[in-house]
Each structure stands twice: as C-alpha cells, then as structure tokens.
Design an enzyme around this catalytic site. Structure first.
Site, PDB file in Angstrom:
ATOM      1  N   ASP A   7      -5.491   2.464 -12.222  1.00 53.31           N
ATOM      2  CA  ASP A   7      -5.472   2.235 -13.670  1.00 53.31           C
ATOM      3  C   ASP A   7      -5.086   0.772 -13.875  1.00 53.31           C
ATOM      4  O   ASP A   7      -5.013  -0.004 -12.901  1.00 53.31           O
ATOM      5  CB  ASP A   7      -4.548   3.238 -14.392  1.00 53.31           C
ATOM      6  CG  ASP A   7      -3.067   2.993 -14.166  1.00 53.31           C
ATOM      7  OD1 ASP A   7      -2.718   2.047 -13.424  1.00 53.31           O
ATOM      8  OD2 ASP A   7      -2.250   3.743 -14.733  1.00 53.31           O
ATOM      9  N   CYS A  64      -1.434   2.744  -9.362  1.00 56.46           N
ATOM     10  CA  CYS A  64      -1.089   2.702 -10.791  1.00 56.46           C
ATOM     11  C   CYS A  64       0.189   1.891 -10.918  1.00 56.46           C
ATOM     12  O   CYS A  64       0.500   1.117 -10.013  1.00 56.46           O
ATOM     13  CB  CYS A  64      -0.999   4.111 -11.384  1.00 56.46           C
ATOM     14  SG  CYS A  64       0.296   5.173 -10.734  1.00 56.46           S
ATOM     15  N   THR A  66       3.389   2.847 -10.867  1.00 53.89           N
ATOM     16  CA  THR A  66       4.389   3.267  -9.874  1.00 53.89           C
ATOM     17  C   THR A  66       3.773   3.962  -8.658  1.00 53.89           C
ATOM     18  O   THR A  66       4.463   4.163  -7.656  1.00 53.89           O
ATOM     19  CB  THR A  66       5.363   4.281 -10.503  1.00 53.89           C
ATOM     20  OG1 THR A  66       4.572   5.386 -10.993  1.00 53.89           O
ATOM     21  CG2 THR A  66       6.151   3.678 -11.648  1.00 53.89           C
ATOM     22  N   HIS A  97       3.053  12.415  10.318  1.00 57.25           N
ATOM     23  CA  HIS A  97       3.649  13.749  10.142  1.00 57.25           C
ATOM     24  C   HIS A  97       2.968  14.610   9.088  1.00 57.25           C
ATOM     25  O   HIS A  97       2.980  15.828   9.198  1.00 57.25           O
ATOM     26  CB  HIS A  97       5.136  13.607   9.792  1.00 57.25           C
ATOM     27  CG  HIS A  97       5.982  13.217  10.966  1.00 57.25           C
ATOM     28  ND1 HIS A  97       7.358  13.287  10.959  1.00 57.25           N
ATOM     29  CD2 HIS A  97       5.637  12.752  12.198  1.00 57.25           C
ATOM     30  CE1 HIS A  97       7.820  12.880  12.138  1.00 57.25           C
ATOM     31  NE2 HIS A  97       6.805  12.535  12.904  1.00 57.25           N
ATOM     32  N   HIS A 132       3.509  19.221  13.808  1.00 55.92           N
ATOM     33  CA  HIS A 132       3.226  18.774  12.436  1.00 55.92           C
ATOM     34  C   HIS A 132       1.963  19.443  11.886  1.00 55.92           C
ATOM     35  O   HIS A 132       1.836  19.630  10.680  1.00 55.92           O
ATOM     36  CB  HIS A 132       3.109  17.253  12.400  1.00 55.92           C
ATOM     37  CG  HIS A 132       4.363  16.588  12.864  1.00 55.92           C
ATOM     38  ND1 HIS A 132       5.547  16.672  12.162  1.00 55.92           N
ATOM     39  CD2 HIS A 132       4.639  15.899  14.002  1.00 55.92           C
ATOM     40  CE1 HIS A 132       6.494  16.043  12.844  1.00 55.92           C
ATOM     41  NE2 HIS A 132       5.972  15.562  13.958  1.00 55.92           N
TER      42      HIS A 132
END
Ligand code: RB5
Length: 147
Positions: A7, A64, A66, A97, A132
């Site tokens: 964004d 974006c 954050t 992992h 994993h």
C-alpha cells in the site's frame, strides 16, 4: 515467481525490493499499488496471497506501514503463512522453522536497505523440515478445523 504488493505505506520499500529482484534476474509479478496515493491494503494482500495459494507464485512479499495489516489479511487465505519481520534473525527463522511463504515488511519500521537485506535472506533460506514439518502441518490442521 515472486508475488509482490504494497500500500502507500510500503511503496518505497516495494520499489527497493523490485530493484533487487531485477538485479538478480528473479521473476516477479507486481500486484500494486503503483503510486503513493492512499489505498486499502486488503485487496492487495488478497491478490498476492491467492497467487501463492493457487500455485502461480512460490512466495510473496507485502509491504505496508507496519507489515501487520498485510500479514493479518494475507493469513486469512488458506495455505498462507505470512510473517512480519523486522530483523535478520526472525527472517531466517521464519523460513527455517515456519516455512513462511509471505514476508511482510513495514515502511514505517525499517529502511530500504534493511528491506533488501531481509528479502535476500528470505529468498535464500530453505525450510529445515523434520520436526518443523510436523509443526507446520499442525498449522494446516488448525486451518482445516481438525485441531
Ligand atoms: C496505512 O496508514 C497503514 O495503516 C497501513 O499501511 C498498515 O500499516 C496497516 O497495518
């Protein structure tokens, strides 16, 4: 194929990542946005996530402000394991992992140099498998309502 999207908050990071991908001859598809004008991140996260879920792309990168909105939205699509990363250690570990398939970055959290560094780590770190793989399979079971 790498699916990328952003964004307005992640526009500069995505451009830096595009430059890295072009330099390394890594094919990518850009799902927008294409300007710094304000846009909603949901549809872009969905487009990138579906591109991975339907097999068109192997992995994705979403940027974006954050990285968080993109990750929450992308993780609603079945088969997506999107990870917000801010440092080298988490980026390496989420590949090794979690077999993460979308890297989410925040343009208001890290700079372009770090975004390129994390992209390089993300695209070049394989999944460890083994114990994993069992744990990742359990994530799929949760998604399928089996756990
Ligand atoms: C846009 O202002 C911002 O909310 C968005 O880029 C993202 O950070 C959301 O999680």
């Amino acid at each position: 194929m790498i699916a990328i999207g952003c964004d307005h908050g992640g526009f500069a990071l995505k451009n830096a990542i595009k430059h890295y991908l072009e330099e390394h001859n890594i094919p990518y598809r850009d799902f927008g946005c294409m300007t710094e004008e304000s846009v909603n991140y949901g549809p872009i996260a969905a487009a990138v996530a579906h591109s991975i879920a339907n097999g068109e792309s192997e992995r994705g990168i979403l940027c974006c402000g954050t990285g968080i909105g993109m990750s929450i939205a992308a993780n609603k699509v079945k088969g997506i394991r999107a990870s917000v990363c801010t440092n080298e250690f988490c980026t390496e570990m989420t590949r090794r992992h979690n077999d993460s398939n979308i890297l989410c970055l925040g343009g208001r959290v890290i700079d372009e140099e770090m975004a390129v560094k994390l992209t390089d780590i993300y695209l070049n770190t394989p999944f460890d498998g083994g114990r994993h793989a069992v744990r990742v399979q359990q994530i799929t079971q949760i998604e399928n309502g089996e756990m």
